[in-house]
Design a protein around this motif. Structure first.
Motif, short mmCIF file in Angstrom:
data_model
loop_
_atom_site.label_atom_id
_atom_site.label_comp_id
_atom_site.label_asym_id
_atom_site.label_seq_id
_atom_site.Cartn_x
_atom_site.Cartn_y
_atom_site.Cartn_z
N HIS A 27 0.83 -1.21 0.00
CA HIS A 27 0.00 0.00 0.00
C HIS A 27 0.86 1.26 0.00
N LEU A 28 1.97 1.23 0.71
CA LEU A 28 2.90 2.36 0.69
C LEU A 28 3.44 2.57 -0.72
N LEU A 29 3.87 1.48 -1.35
CA LEU A 29 4.40 1.56 -2.71
C LEU A 29 3.32 1.94 -3.71
N SER A 30 2.07 1.53 -3.45
CA SER A 30 1.00 1.93 -4.37
C SER A 30 0.77 3.44 -4.32
N GLY A 31 0.96 4.03 -3.15
CA GLY A 31 0.87 5.48 -3.05
C GLY A 31 1.97 6.16 -3.84
N CYS A 32 3.18 5.61 -3.75
CA CYS A 32 4.30 6.14 -4.54
C CYS A 32 4.00 6.01 -6.03
N ALA A 33 3.52 4.85 -6.44
CA ALA A 33 3.19 4.63 -7.84
C ALA A 33 2.03 5.52 -8.27
#
Length: 144
Positions: A27-33
């Motif tokens: 979820h953290l990486l999805s925010g970055c993406a």
């Protein structure tokens, strides 16, 4: 350190909700993406991208809530889905927001010093998502 039956970290279950679990990184990486895709590929402003990303993320978390609490599919879950506590869904939304805001703040700095190559970042994100998605949901069960 558990607060009531809520744990800070661990496997999220309905009986023992967890704020942070193996999916929190995704979820953290999805925010970055979400930041990269909305601002760099779609050309949206950061605030419009933030709103659209969070609406899409909320729909994703609503799906978990619907399957868990409305259809009660946790009584007989499909093989590729695990019930999620509402505490963890709220935490997942928070991790997505943090990822988006971190990338908004540091994207240019990371790009300038060569740490962030968007294509490498996206490949890593997809790879982690695949690893998490295809992991054995019940590692104690015998294989085969």
């Amino acid at each position: 350190m558990p607060i009531g039956n809520i744990r800070l970290y661990g496997e999220d279950t309905l009986q023992s909700p967890s704020l942070i679990d193996i999916y929190s990184l995704r979820h953290l990486l999805s925010g970055c993406a979400g930041y990269i895709i909305s601002t760099k590929y779609l050309g949206l402003t950061s605030s419009k991208g933030f709103i659209i990303y969070n609406i899409l993320h909320l729909i994703h978390e609503f799906k978990d809530w619907y399957y868990t609490y409305i259809t009660e599919s946790h009584k007989k879950p499909p093989k590729s889905w695990e019930p999620r506590s509402y505490i963890n869904s709220i935490s997942d939304l928070f991790f997505g927001v943090i990822g988006y805001l971190l990338m908004e703040k540091y994207y240019n700095k990371l790009s300038k010093i060569g740490i962030l190559n968007v294509h490498v970042y996206m490949i890593i994100y997809i790879y982690i998502s695949i690893l998490i998605t295809f992991r054995d949901p019940n590692p104690e069960s015998p294989s085969g």
